[in-house]
Design a protein around this motif. Structure first.
Motif, PDB file in Angstrom:
ATOM      1  N   GLN A  10      -5.798   6.185  -8.460  1.00  0.00           N
ATOM      2  CA  GLN A  10      -6.321   5.476  -7.338  1.00  0.00           C
ATOM      3  C   GLN A  10      -5.679   6.272  -6.037  1.00  0.00           C
ATOM      4  N   GLY A  11      -4.622   7.196  -6.408  1.00  0.00           N
ATOM      5  CA  GLY A  11      -4.001   7.988  -5.372  1.00  0.00           C
ATOM      6  C   GLY A  11      -2.412   7.688  -5.080  1.00  0.00           C
ATOM      7  N   THR A  12      -2.029   6.678  -5.728  1.00  0.00           N
ATOM      8  CA  THR A  12      -0.619   6.564  -5.872  1.00  0.00           C
ATOM      9  C   THR A  12       0.290   7.297  -6.330  1.00  0.00           C
ATOM     10  N   THR A  13       1.159   7.949  -5.918  1.00  0.00           N
ATOM     11  CA  THR A  13       2.167   8.736  -6.676  1.00  0.00           C
ATOM     12  C   THR A  13       3.233   7.679  -7.511  1.00  0.00           C
ATOM     13  N   VAL A  14       3.705   8.171  -8.713  1.00  0.00           N
ATOM     14  CA  VAL A  14       4.348   6.963  -9.573  1.00  0.00           C
ATOM     15  C   VAL A  14       5.546   7.969  -9.953  1.00  0.00           C
ATOM     16  N   PHE A  15       6.795   7.182  -9.838  1.00  0.00           N
ATOM     17  CA  PHE A  15       8.148   7.704 -10.199  1.00  0.00           C
ATOM     18  C   PHE A  15       8.493   6.626 -11.212  1.00  0.00           C
ATOM     19  N   LEU A  16       8.513   6.720 -12.499  1.00  0.00           N
ATOM     20  CA  LEU A  16       8.996   5.716 -13.186  1.00  0.00           C
ATOM     21  C   LEU A  16      10.054   6.118 -14.113  1.00  0.00           C
ATOM     22  N   VAL A  17      10.896   5.033 -14.414  1.00  0.00           N
ATOM     23  CA  VAL A  17      12.106   5.091 -15.242  1.00  0.00           C
ATOM     24  C   VAL A  17      11.781   4.422 -16.557  1.00  0.00           C
ATOM     25  N   GLU A  52       0.880  -1.194   0.077  1.00  0.00           N
ATOM     26  CA  GLU A  52      -0.126  -0.099   0.036  1.00  0.00           C
ATOM     27  C   GLU A  52       0.944   1.215  -0.045  1.00  0.00           C
ATOM     28  N   PRO A  53       1.757   1.352  -1.120  1.00  0.00           N
ATOM     29  CA  PRO A  53       2.622   2.509  -0.998  1.00  0.00           C
ATOM     30  C   PRO A  53       2.011   3.761  -1.413  1.00  0.00           C
ATOM     31  N   ASP A  54       2.691   4.824  -0.825  1.00  0.00           N
ATOM     32  CA  ASP A  54       2.301   6.223  -1.468  1.00  0.00           C
ATOM     33  C   ASP A  54       3.150   6.690  -2.291  1.00  0.00           C
ATOM     34  N   LEU A  55       4.347   5.922  -2.780  1.00  0.00           N
ATOM     35  CA  LEU A  55       5.373   6.239  -3.769  1.00  0.00           C
ATOM     36  C   LEU A  55       5.682   4.923  -4.406  1.00  0.00           C
ATOM     37  N   LEU A  56       5.173   4.678  -5.690  1.00  0.00           N
ATOM     38  CA  LEU A  56       5.695   3.784  -6.469  1.00  0.00           C
ATOM     39  C   LEU A  56       6.662   3.850  -7.378  1.00  0.00           C
ATOM     40  N   LEU A  57       7.953   3.328  -7.220  1.00  0.00           N
ATOM     41  CA  LEU A  57       9.092   3.349  -7.958  1.00  0.00           C
ATOM     42  C   LEU A  57       9.074   2.305  -9.105  1.00  0.00           C
ATOM     43  N   LEU A  58       9.212   2.561 -10.488  1.00  0.00           N
ATOM     44  CA  LEU A  58       8.768   1.584 -11.337  1.00  0.00           C
ATOM     45  C   LEU A  58      10.106   1.589 -12.329  1.00  0.00           C
ATOM     46  N   ASP A  59      10.786   0.587 -12.229  1.00  0.00           N
ATOM     47  CA  ASP A  59      11.955   0.511 -13.191  1.00  0.00           C
ATOM     48  C   ASP A  59      11.798  -0.317 -14.547  1.00  0.00           C
ATOM     49  N   GLU A  60      11.841   0.531 -15.363  1.00  0.00           N
ATOM     50  CA  GLU A  60      11.556  -0.243 -16.799  1.00  0.00           C
ATOM     51  C   GLU A  60      10.599  -1.103 -16.813  1.00  0.00           C
TER      52      GLU A  60
END
Lengths: 293, 234
Positions: free
Chosen positions: B183-190, B152-160
């Motif tokens: 749905q409310g999750t902040t996403v930082f994607l590479v 249930e993260p607030d920040l999701l880090l997605l790598d490739e």
């Protein structure tokens, strides 16, 4: 000519001994399966466990079964200290460095044992108010029966722990993929400490149980290391049922060899099984033939 | 205030300095893309945020607190989930067990989170009892993302997240990323896939040889030919 009764007795004694071999091997298998560390000091941890029971038995008159619980506690702590103080520095540096470190640890334990406990073999005695179990031609002696039951119980408890607790799940996840385990929030350094602790505690329990059947001296470590290896190779790494079956096969094979060829051929049998399995079925009877990665 | 604020970040592998003076921020609720060619240092930055690597210098502030020297398990506890490159699943365990392990630090709401993941990736529910190693590449990627959501993260880090997937699956994955963000999750994607990344992102940064080269809104970057040029060398 060996009578059938004697053979049956020998086989049943071997099966009962095999339970303890399985317990000893389980610790080795866990440490290898989870940390990729070949614990060359495993037999010496077992020896220390035997001595904990022996010292408590001779000094304080404690039953070796109580001594076994004490040995598990002491060895659990020793395992954790080994991990924190030594192995942590080399555990991800390939397979050779931990082997060298643990070989050194084994020598230190052996010499400490020799210095403080003497070279004479000692043992404990299990006094129970019960007689053996009479099965016609075969008499199951009380001490052999009790040590077998306790050993198998500990193997089953370890299995339940790995299978049904969240810490057990975390241990298995770490063994499959350490990087992924860290990403889901598992403290894998702690898991490694716990693994060394549990592995050493199981060796300690096996040592205490063996002290009720055979004399222990500071030099038994290598022989029990070899037996544990043979069981792990025979049963397959990571298979608990394989470890149990492997232990029973080794115990039986050793006893039958001793009956026909003499006791000094026991380790020859262990080596023979070890080499045959590596030659014919290197993944073991129940092995998966490879880890998660 | 930014949810994640990175300032003057420098990271090295031993003697090899790979990230230089990197600054960026991610606001709560945003989807932000970090773009760049292979070897630009994108994965290094993600690993530093989630605590697998320690920076040489600089500050990482998350939710107002410094997490510069945090351990990975602590990062997960604070609400940062990292979905690593190459899927890194537990291949011998079932799909369901993989997801349960994702909730290792947050077992309280396991049922709800499992339902949410199954709703986003219905395929995972169908395959719940199957060994994760037997899943297709696309399904494994869904599993890796789903496992990340289980904490249930607030920040999701997605790598490739889309690397190596068939085009139709790439669309599925980006659609899922959009839903997760809604749905409310902040996403930082590479990403190396500039086009898709800028389609789902609000803003982006372009990393080149360990330095931030460009930044701007997704529209600005999508129309800027320097973005593609940065992938092709000078």
């Amino acid at each position: 000519m060996v009578s059938i009764d004697l053979l049956a007795q020998t086989v049943s004694n071997g099966v009962l001994l095999g339970g303890i071999y399985a317990l000893a091997a389980l610790g080795l298998s866990l440490i290898f399966g989870i940390m990729d560390v070949v614990n060359l000091a495993h037999g010496h941890l077992l020896m220390l466990g035997g001595y904990v029971a022996i010292v408590l038995f001779t000094m304080a008159g404690l039953s070796p079964l109580v001594g076994m619980l004490a040995a598990m506690l002491v060895l659990f702590v020793i395992g954790i200290v080994l991990q924190r103080a030594l192995l942590e520095r080399v555990v991800d540096e390939g397979i050779e460095q931990p082997i060298l470190v643990l070989f050194g640890v084994a020598l230190v334990f052996q010499n400490l044992g020799q210095h403080f406990l003497g070279s004479d073999a000692q043992s404990t005695e299990l006094t129970l108010g019960i007689g053996g179990i009479d099965l016609g031609p075969v008499l199951l002696s009380p001490s052999r029966t009790v040590t077998f039951v306790v050993a198998v119980l500990l193997v089953v408890l370890t299995w339940l722990f790995l299978e049904y607790t969240s810490t057990g799940h975390a241990i298995r996840a770490t063994s499959q993929n350490r990087a992924a385990a860290r990403y889901v929030g598992i403290d894998t350094d702690r898991i490694y400490m716990l693994t060394m602790g549990v592995g050493a505690a199981l060796a300690g329990a096996a040592g205490s149980l063996l002290s009720m059947l055979f004399p222990i001296d500071p030099y038994v470590g290598w022989s029990y290391l070899l037996k544990s290896f043979a069981v792990v190779v025979l049963g397959g790494v990571g298979s608990i049922i394989g470890t149990l079956v492997g232990g029973v096969i080794l115990g039986t094979a050793e006893n039958v060899t001793a009956l026909f060829l003499g006791g000094s051929y026991r380790d020859v049998m262990t080596f023979t099984i070890f080499l045959l399995v590596l030659l014919l079925k290197p993944e073991g009877l129940f092995g998966t033939g490879g880890g998660g990665e | 205030m930014a949810l994640l604020d990175v300032t003057d970040l420098d990271v090295a592998y031993g003697d090899i300095h790979v990230i230089w003076d990197v600054d960026f921020s991610v606001d709560a609720g945003e989807t932000v893309a970090l773009l760049g060619a292979n070897g630009a240092g994108k994965t290094t930055i993600l690993k530093t945020i989630c605590g697998v690597l320690s920076p040489l210098d600089g500050d990482i502030v998350y939710g107002g607190e410094s997490i510069t020297e945090i351990a990975p398990e602590e990062a997960v506890r604070r609400g940062i989930a990292h979905v690593p490159e190459g899927r890194e699943i537990f291949a011998d365990s079932t799909v369901k067990r993989n997801l349960e392990l994702g909730a290792y630090t947050n077992r309280g709401a396991m049922g709800e989170n499992l339902e949410r993941v199954y709703e986003i990736f219905p395929r995972l529910e169908e395959r719940a009892g199957q060994r994760a190693g037997t899943l297709s590449g696309g399904e494994q990627q869904m599993l890796a993302i789903g496992r990340g959501l289980m904490s249930e993260p607030d920040l999701l880090l997605l790598d490739e997240a889309s690397l190596g997937l068939a085009p139709v699956l790439v669309d599925d994955v980006f659609e899922a990323i959009q839903r997760i963000n809604e749905q409310g999750t902040t996403v930082f994607l590479v990403e190396q896939d500039i086009h898709n990344a800028l389609r789902v992102a609000d803003r982006g940064y372009v990393l080149k040889s360990g330095r931030i080269e460009l930044s701007g809104s997704a529209e600005e970057l999508a129309g800027d030919e320097r973005v593609e040029a940065s992938y092709l060398g000078e």
